[in-house]
Scaffold this motif. Structure first.
Motif, PDB file in Angstrom:
ATOM      1  N   ASP A 200       0.911  -1.291  -0.066  1.00 58.38           N
ATOM      2  CA  ASP A 200      -0.154   0.122  -0.217  1.00 58.38           C
ATOM      3  C   ASP A 200       0.979   1.094  -0.011  1.00 58.38           C
ATOM      4  N   LEU A 201       1.866   1.049   0.795  1.00 52.36           N
ATOM      5  CA  LEU A 201       2.775   2.668   0.836  1.00 52.36           C
ATOM      6  C   LEU A 201       3.344   2.889  -0.606  1.00 52.36           C
ATOM      7  N   TYR A 202       3.731   1.743  -1.266  1.00 50.97           N
ATOM      8  CA  TYR A 202       4.363   2.069  -2.599  1.00 50.97           C
ATOM      9  C   TYR A 202       3.312   2.228  -3.445  1.00 50.97           C
ATOM     10  N   ASP A 203       2.050   1.762  -3.519  1.00 52.62           N
ATOM     11  CA  ASP A 203       1.226   2.210  -4.501  1.00 52.62           C
ATOM     12  C   ASP A 203       0.541   3.372  -4.110  1.00 52.62           C
ATOM     13  N   ASP A 204       0.522   4.022  -3.003  1.00 56.58           N
ATOM     14  CA  ASP A 204      -0.119   5.274  -2.436  1.00 56.58           C
ATOM     15  C   ASP A 204       0.756   6.415  -2.872  1.00 56.58           C
ATOM     16  N   VAL A 205       2.114   6.221  -2.289  1.00 60.42           N
ATOM     17  CA  VAL A 205       2.860   7.585  -2.204  1.00 60.42           C
ATOM     18  C   VAL A 205       4.254   7.087  -2.970  1.00 60.42           C
ATOM     19  N   GLY A 206       4.488   5.928  -3.492  1.00 61.16           N
ATOM     20  CA  GLY A 206       5.645   5.516  -4.252  1.00 61.16           C
ATOM     21  C   GLY A 206       7.149   5.452  -3.344  1.00 61.16           C
ATOM     22  N   VAL A 207       6.927   4.789  -2.023  1.00 57.53           N
ATOM     23  CA  VAL A 207       7.961   4.663  -1.095  1.00 57.53           C
ATOM     24  C   VAL A 207       8.086   3.286  -0.673  1.00 57.53           C
ATOM     25  N   ALA A 208       9.165   2.492  -1.234  1.00 57.03           N
ATOM     26  CA  ALA A 208       9.357   1.133  -1.135  1.00 57.03           C
ATOM     27  C   ALA A 208      10.157   0.780   0.161  1.00 57.03           C
ATOM     28  N   VAL A 209       9.698  -0.325   0.764  1.00 61.95           N
ATOM     29  CA  VAL A 209      10.385  -0.802   2.062  1.00 61.95           C
ATOM     30  C   VAL A 209      10.184  -2.355   2.217  1.00 61.95           C
ATOM     31  N   ILE A 210      10.805  -2.952   2.990  1.00 61.14           N
ATOM     32  CA  ILE A 210      10.950  -4.272   3.075  1.00 61.14           C
ATOM     33  C   ILE A 210      10.022  -4.763   4.251  1.00 61.14           C
ATOM     34  N   PRO A 211       9.242  -5.699   3.919  1.00 61.46           N
ATOM     35  CA  PRO A 211       8.497  -6.377   4.984  1.00 61.46           C
ATOM     36  C   PRO A 211       9.152  -7.329   5.815  1.00 61.46           C
ATOM     37  N   GLY A 212       8.736  -7.339   7.067  1.00 69.16           N
ATOM     38  CA  GLY A 212       9.807  -8.008   8.051  1.00 69.16           C
ATOM     39  C   GLY A 212       9.812  -9.308   8.040  1.00 69.16           C
ATOM     40  N   MET A 213       8.496  -9.848   7.575  1.00 75.80           N
ATOM     41  CA  MET A 213       8.683 -11.342   7.351  1.00 75.80           C
ATOM     42  C   MET A 213       9.502 -11.834   6.414  1.00 75.80           C
ATOM     43  N   HIS A 214      10.393 -11.066   5.571  1.00 79.89           N
ATOM     44  CA  HIS A 214      11.482 -11.251   4.894  1.00 79.89           C
ATOM     45  C   HIS A 214      12.632 -11.908   5.769  1.00 79.89           C
ATOM     46  N   PHE A 215      12.914 -11.428   6.994  1.00 76.46           N
ATOM     47  CA  PHE A 215      13.925 -11.810   7.637  1.00 76.46           C
ATOM     48  C   PHE A 215      13.494 -12.376   9.129  1.00 76.46           C
ATOM     49  N   SER A 216      12.211 -12.694   9.106  1.00 81.58           N
ATOM     50  CA  SER A 216      11.757 -13.414  10.433  1.00 81.58           C
ATOM     51  C   SER A 216      10.602 -13.980  10.371  1.00 81.58           C
ATOM     52  N   GLU A 217      10.109 -14.889  10.847  1.00 80.88           N
ATOM     53  CA  GLU A 217       8.864 -15.566  11.051  1.00 80.88           C
ATOM     54  C   GLU A 217       7.981 -14.839  12.069  1.00 80.88           C
ATOM     55  N   LYS A 218       8.783 -14.044  12.763  1.00 78.04           N
ATOM     56  CA  LYS A 218       7.955 -13.229  13.878  1.00 78.04           C
ATOM     57  C   LYS A 218       7.979 -11.898  13.494  1.00 78.04           C
ATOM     58  N   GLY A 219       8.140 -11.619  12.181  1.00 75.84           N
ATOM     59  CA  GLY A 219       8.356 -10.329  11.717  1.00 75.84           C
ATOM     60  C   GLY A 219       7.154  -9.825  10.778  1.00 75.84           C
ATOM     61  N   GLN A 220       6.031 -10.347  11.026  1.00 76.61           N
ATOM     62  CA  GLN A 220       4.676 -10.114  10.222  1.00 76.61           C
ATOM     63  C   GLN A 220       4.430  -8.791  10.206  1.00 76.61           C
ATOM     64  N   ASN A 221       4.694  -8.325  11.548  1.00 79.30           N
ATOM     65  CA  ASN A 221       4.040  -6.599  11.914  1.00 79.30           C
ATOM     66  C   ASN A 221       5.197  -5.728  11.824  1.00 79.30           C
ATOM     67  N   TYR A 222       6.449  -6.167  11.163  1.00 80.57           N
ATOM     68  CA  TYR A 222       7.548  -5.392  11.019  1.00 80.57           C
ATOM     69  C   TYR A 222       7.775  -5.004   9.501  1.00 80.57           C
ATOM     70  N   VAL A 223       8.542  -3.864   9.391  1.00 81.84           N
ATOM     71  CA  VAL A 223       9.270  -3.397   8.146  1.00 81.84           C
ATOM     72  C   VAL A 223      10.490  -3.123   8.460  1.00 81.84           C
ATOM     73  N   ARG A 224      11.375  -3.030   7.310  1.00 78.38           N
ATOM     74  CA  ARG A 224      12.839  -2.417   7.318  1.00 78.38           C
ATOM     75  C   ARG A 224      12.898  -1.289   6.511  1.00 78.38           C
ATOM     76  N   PHE A 225      13.450  -0.213   7.009  1.00 79.49           N
ATOM     77  CA  PHE A 225      13.837   1.113   6.210  1.00 79.49           C
ATOM     78  C   PHE A 225      15.195   1.304   5.868  1.00 79.49           C
ATOM     79  N   ASN A 226      15.693   1.418   4.705  1.00 75.91           N
ATOM     80  CA  ASN A 226      16.906   1.625   4.421  1.00 75.91           C
ATOM     81  C   ASN A 226      17.159   3.234   4.750  1.00 75.91           C
ATOM     82  N   ILE A 227      18.208   3.821   5.490  1.00 76.70           N
ATOM     83  CA  ILE A 227      18.240   5.124   5.681  1.00 76.70           C
ATOM     84  C   ILE A 227      19.517   5.664   5.058  1.00 76.70           C
TER      85      ILE A 227
END
Length: 378
Positions: free
Chosen positions: A328-355
């Motif tokens: 939704d974030l990318y579709d609405d405002v064009g900002v791409a982030v990584i869902p936390g599930m990519h890194f952890s089975e417990k990361g369903q509610n997390y995201v990673r931002f590259n700063i």
């Protein structure tokens, strides 16, 4: 919009999300690549050598001048020439060590890393048919870690400090306890130190003095000098492992890019191992982390404290789903982030931002995230 956009893609979510920006534009807070140019003087050295006779194979063990500079940089650890291999980035170093250990360990075994897990630590064992387990204890506990290792027959432990996606830094005591556990339980500790110089407050500690046969040390110039495309990393291991490691490297990696190694060596030699650029980058990342943290917290994000690296690892407001949020974030405002599930089975509610992005882009991305929250409720 059709809910079909929430269908989980195959393969890496990092590639999936970053390719959206590369194809359609937007702000790339997804892939762990720097938005900064390499040091200008490094590029001058590269330009100056273009017509030199350095365009054939480099020595398999690495450019000889670059090897001397690396060994001098670690002179307090007293690494020997025999212990060092220059490789095609930290990724080749990781895969080389895992392949070597698979060939060496004459029994079934597993690998582990600390949750949340950088993707290579999970997928290299998968590719090589080695079971993998994420260690998800929220607090470091040496006794519990030892029990976990015994239960799962762990023989390979990946340690990333500062980490990715969560930029935590293990303390000196924790690192020494890990080394002691590895030595007593016959586990191989693979230290990935690619963010070594990009700490925020206190330099990280690594148990690499008088390097144990149980410890492999990996680093790279990719993040330190913003040259992720150059693919120049290095591995330091105990002398007993050198013949086996070099044998595999000779037939899989062969050598690292000769002109780029040559330019890098000239730069490091003349610029105090890049100290001025690294200092600037460290301060920039620390400032960007604080700015992102201060912007996300009022929106309801929960951010565990990081101490280095490229990323903000954060729990979403109201336990929102990380994948749906990213889409939704990318579709609405064009900002791409990584869902936390990519890194952890417990990361369903997390995201990673590259700063690791320029200030203008960072501020624009923050503004768009705030805009997103004015339009939607998670």
């Amino acid at each position: 919009m059709s809910t079909s956009k929430y269908t989980m893609p195959k393969g890496s979510l990092i590639s999936f999300m970053s390719n959206k920006v590369k194809t359609h534009g937007g702000i790339n807070f997804a892939q762990g690549i720097p938005g900064f140019n390499p040091p200008e003087r490094l590029l001058k050295h590269l330009e100056a050598i273009a017509h030199q006779e350095i365009h054939q194979y480099a020595p398999g063990i690495g450019d000889l001048k670059l090897r001397k500079l690396i060994l001098n940089h670690y002179r307090e650890q007293q690494f020997t020439d025999e212990q060092l291999l220059i490789l095609q980035g930290a990724t080749e170093a990781l895969s080389l060590v895992v392949q070597y250990l698979k060939n060496t360990i004459n029994e079934s075994f597993a690998a582990m890393a600390f949750d949340p897990v950088y993707e290579s630590y999970r997928h290299l064992p998968r590719i090589m048919n080695i079971p993998f387990h994420a260690y998800a204890n929220s607090q470091f506990d040496a006794k519990h870690l030892r029990q976990f290792i015994k239960k799962h027959k762990v023989r390979i432990m990946f340690v990333n400090s500062p980490g990715n996606p969560f930029g935590a830094v293990f303390t000196e005591q924790e690192m020494n306890e890990m080394r002691e556990i590895c030595e007593s339980e016959n586990v191989y500790m693979i230290i990935d130190a690619v963010y070594r110089d990009l700490y925020y407050e206190t330099p990280p500690y690594y148990p690499i003095d008088q390097l144990s046969p149980q410890v492999f040390y990996i680093n790279s110039f990719s993040k330190m000098l913003s040259v992720t495309g150059w693919r120049i990393g290095y591995l330091v291991a105990h002398e007993k492992h050198t013949p086996g490691l070099r044998d595999i490297h000779d037939y899989i990696g062969l050598c690292t890019n000769a002109p780029l190694q040559h330019a890098l060596a000239s730069y490091l030699e003349q610029e105090n191992y890049g100290a001025a650029y690294v200092q600037w980058l460290r301060e920039t990342l620390q400032s960007s982390y604080k700015r992102m943290e201060q912007s996300l917290q009022p929106l309801g994000f929960s951010i565990p404290q990081a101490n280095g690296g490229y990323y903000v690892w954060t729990k979403l407001p109201r336990n929102a789903d990380g994948f749906r949020f990213a889409m939704d974030l990318y579709d609405d405002v064009g900002v791409a982030v990584i869902p936390g599930m990519h890194f952890s089975e417990k990361g369903q509610n997390y995201v990673r931002f590259n700063i690791a992005r320029p200030e203008k882009e960072l501020l624009e991305g923050i503004s768009k995230i705030e805009e997103f929250f004015t339009k939607r409720e998670l």
